[in-house]
Design an enzyme around this catalytic site. Structure first.
Site, PDB file in Angstrom:
ATOM      1  N   ASP A   1       0.775  -1.233   0.000  1.00  0.00           N
ATOM      2  CA  ASP A   1       0.000   0.000   0.000  1.00  0.00           C
ATOM      3  C   ASP A   1       0.812   1.291   0.000  1.00  0.00           C
ATOM      4  O   ASP A   1       0.557   2.189  -0.800  1.00  0.00           O
ATOM      5  CB  ASP A   1      -1.020   0.008   1.155  1.00  0.00           C
ATOM      6  CG  ASP A   1      -0.447  -0.465   2.482  1.00  0.00           C
ATOM      7  OD1 ASP A   1       0.772  -0.675   2.578  1.00  0.00           O
ATOM      8  OD2 ASP A   1      -1.237  -0.632   3.436  1.00  0.00           O
TER       9      ASP A   1
ATOM     10  N   PHE B   1      13.767  -1.084   7.066  1.00  0.00           N
ATOM     11  CA  PHE B   1      12.662  -1.217   6.114  1.00  0.00           C
ATOM     12  C   PHE B   1      11.318  -1.001   6.820  1.00  0.00           C
ATOM     13  O   PHE B   1      10.472  -0.213   6.383  1.00  0.00           O
ATOM     14  CB  PHE B   1      12.741  -2.617   5.493  1.00  0.00           C
ATOM     15  CG  PHE B   1      11.757  -2.913   4.392  1.00  0.00           C
ATOM     16  CD1 PHE B   1      11.527  -2.011   3.372  1.00  0.00           C
ATOM     17  CD2 PHE B   1      11.085  -4.125   4.359  1.00  0.00           C
ATOM     18  CE1 PHE B   1      10.638  -2.300   2.344  1.00  0.00           C
ATOM     19  CE2 PHE B   1      10.198  -4.429   3.348  1.00  0.00           C
ATOM     20  CZ  PHE B   1       9.974  -3.517   2.336  1.00  0.00           C
TER      21      PHE B   1
ATOM     22  N   GLY C   1       5.195  -9.013   6.206  1.00  0.00           N
ATOM     23  CA  GLY C   1       6.250  -8.860   7.200  1.00  0.00           C
ATOM     24  C   GLY C   1       7.369  -9.865   6.943  1.00  0.00           C
ATOM     25  O   GLY C   1       7.230 -10.785   6.142  1.00  0.00           O
TER      26      GLY C   1
ATOM     27  N   GLU D   1      10.300 -16.429   1.207  1.00  0.00           N
ATOM     28  CA  GLU D   1      11.179 -15.268   1.092  1.00  0.00           C
ATOM     29  C   GLU D   1      12.281 -15.403   2.159  1.00  0.00           C
ATOM     30  O   GLU D   1      12.391 -14.601   3.082  1.00  0.00           O
ATOM     31  CB  GLU D   1      10.375 -13.980   1.291  1.00  0.00           C
ATOM     32  CG  GLU D   1      11.124 -12.715   0.912  1.00  0.00           C
ATOM     33  CD  GLU D   1      10.317 -11.450   1.180  1.00  0.00           C
ATOM     34  OE1 GLU D   1      10.828 -10.360   0.880  1.00  0.00           O
ATOM     35  OE2 GLU D   1       9.187 -11.547   1.701  1.00  0.00           O
TER      36      GLU D   1
ATOM     37  N   HIS E   1       6.799 -13.941  -3.939  1.00  0.00           N
ATOM     38  CA  HIS E   1       8.253 -14.144  -3.998  1.00  0.00           C
ATOM     39  C   HIS E   1       8.600 -15.587  -4.367  1.00  0.00           C
ATOM     40  O   HIS E   1       9.184 -15.835  -5.408  1.00  0.00           O
ATOM     41  CB  HIS E   1       8.930 -13.741  -2.682  1.00  0.00           C
ATOM     42  CG  HIS E   1       8.826 -12.287  -2.384  1.00  0.00           C
ATOM     43  ND1 HIS E   1       9.502 -11.326  -3.092  1.00  0.00           N
ATOM     44  CD2 HIS E   1       8.099 -11.615  -1.452  1.00  0.00           C
ATOM     45  CE1 HIS E   1       9.200 -10.133  -2.622  1.00  0.00           C
ATOM     46  NE2 HIS E   1       8.354 -10.276  -1.628  1.00  0.00           N
TER      47      HIS E   1
END
Length: 511
Positions: free
Chosen positions: A112, A206, A325, A358, A383
């Site tokens: 988003d 991040f 996350g 991931e 991913h």
């Protein structure tokens, strides 16, 4: 009707038969047969190009081969370099110039508040009245719009709130301050390998960026405009349709009033509909409601229940559910299965779009998320970096035609792979595994839209043999594997085809 996996396996069986017959042939013919079969197996290998597409492909491959030849001489190949250093070289690339003009179809893996270049947040949003800033004990930023000032924060949470309008008047160098804000809104640094010593460091940075940005973007007037500008940025990069992972956290007004998930989803829907009305060749946006995988089963179960309610109320806009996350720090999908099985036990259709694999840690429960995602009937695999280490998961996803969403720059910046020629998707691409290319959080990586990731996939992951067929198939895949209805996919593909034909004509005429 044969599934994609069945078609590919038939090609392999046919190739095996041909090779057995070729054993009696000269080695040169046998070698050519091997090479041709490999070319057919790779993504796009089965496509037949029109005469005009063949001309365009010649022009494209001439540019690609020239760039790679030059890169070999200089030992300076962008996909083998960290993106922060490679970006300038990519922007100077003639291939990149072509890719920017290419109609890419859909971007299916986005988050988003990572879709719009951060300059607007700093130059525009932080200059708006009633914008306050505070600093956490660790030096991170938090923002809040309020009139009067926001409630005094707890000392352990943040410093005193500072009204930015007043603060800037006291500064001798406002430009330097604004540049410091820009640096706080992206991961971009001159020496990323030194600054981000391991994944724990870069993931902490991040996630703190999202916390800082959220205080600005969750302000209702900014929320609406941010999304509209993000759509414009992707539209300008020749993307027709987006699927957005959204946490739908409360959006607030100046007086402190907050809005719930329904308000946010309705706002997304209204902005997307207006954008599509103003841009008739834009299909629209669908939302994948997401919760953090660090949360426990009960909280995830609450989110799943909310997702089901939203899907009933907003069937056109609500695509499904995901967990977001850092995988290595969160619960595995299997840990959360009790919550994730709720829709099935209630006979409810809630599509899943799980981030899975991931990670670089083979053999862990997190690594096995790629298996669990399939067991829990995921629609796509976000991913899927670990997929190549799991032959059964690879076969199941192939035979069930479940694609991975490859995000090259994200995987490199977040330290899963340094040289994109070594990305696990390279072997998947060469075998024609279902996949799409997306950009995850381009603004935080200093990128924009989808073109940079397409460049990395085309030049690095796809290798020398990836050509116009590869690009065409990836664009078609993005529409095929979207959550759009059959009718919407049909109309989206028709619009894309017209754009593609013009792109091909322009490329074929390239001098």
């Amino acid at each position: 009707m044969l599934l994609t996996g069945q078609i590919k396996w038939l090609a392999v069986l046919l190739a095996t038969m041909v090779f057995s017959l070729c054993l009696a042939l000269p080695l040169d013919d046998y070698r050519k047969a091997l090479i041709r079969t490999e070319e057919m197996l790779q993504i796009g290998g089965e496509l037949l190009l029109t005469e005009q597409e063949e001309l365009a492909n010649e022009k494209l491959m001439a540019l690609k081969n020239a760039e790679i030849t030059q890169a070999m001489k200089k030992n300076q190949f962008p996909p083998s370099m960290h993106f922060f250093r490679a970006k300038k070289l990519i922007e100077e690339s003639k291939v990149f110039c072509v890719l920017k003009k290419m109609p890419k179809g859909a971007a299916l893996h986005l988050h988003d508040f990572g879709i719009l270049s951060v300059d607007w947040l700093v130059r525009n949003v932080t200059y708006r009245p009633h914008c306050h800033l505070c600093f956490t004990p660790s030096g991170n930023l938090k923002f809040r719009f309020a009139d009067p000032a926001p409630p005094t924060p707890k000392p352990e949470g943040c410093s005193e709130w500072i009204l930015l309008e007043k603060y800037r008047k006291q500064l001798q160098n406002v430009t330097e301050f604004d540049n410091s804000l820009l640096r706080n809104f992206t991961l971009v640094l001159e020496d990323p390998e030194i600054a981000y010593s391991d994944q724990a460091v870069i993931w902490a940075r991040f996630e703190n960026i999202f916390i800082a940005v959220s205080g600005l973007v969750h302000y209702a007037p900014v929320f609406r405009e941010y999304f509209a500008r993000g759509l414009e940025e992707f539209y300008e990069d020749n993307v027709q349709y987006l699927e957005l992972r959204a946490t739908l956290y409360p959006v607030y007004e100046l007086n402190g009033q907050t809005h719930d998930q329904e308000w946010s989803l309705k706002t997304y829907q209204e902005v997307a509909q207006k954008f599509a009305k103003d841009h008739p060749d834009f299909t629209g946006v669908r939302i994948i409601y997401s919760n953090n995988r660090k949360n426990d089963v009960d909280r995830v179960a609450e989110s799943v229940q909310i997702a089901m309610k939203l899907r009933v109320k907003f069937p056109e806009s609500m695509a499904g559910f995901d967990l977001v996350g850092q995988e290595d720090k969160g619960h595995s999908l299997w840990d959360l299965k009790e919550a994730l099985l709720l829709p099935a036990t209630q006979g409810f259709d809630l599509p899943y779009f799980f981030h899975a694999g991931e990670t670089n840690w083979q053999g862990t429960s997190i690594d096995e998320n790629v298996l669990d995602a399939l067991v829990l009937n995921t629609t796509r695999i976000g991913h899927g970096f670990a997929l190549g280490r799991h032959p059964m998961a690879r076969n199941v996803s192939w035979n069930r035609d479940i694609p991975i969403e490859v995000c090259p720059i994200s995987n490199q910046v977040l330290q899963l792979v340094s040289d994109l020629r070594n990305h696990p998707a390279a072997s998947l691409m060469s075998s024609g595994h279902p996949m799409v290319v997306s950009s995850d959080d381009p603004s935080i990586f200093g990128a924009k839209g989808l073109s940079y990731d397409f460049y990395e996939a085309f030049m690095g992951i796809g290798g020398m043999k990836a050509d116009l067929r590869t690009l065409k198939q990836l664009a078609l895949n993005s529409i095929k594997y979207s959550s759009l209805s059959v009718d919407k996919k049909k109309t989206t593909k028709e619009v894309w085809q017209k754009k593609w034909d013009k792109f091909v004509d322009d490329l074929a005429k390239l001098l």
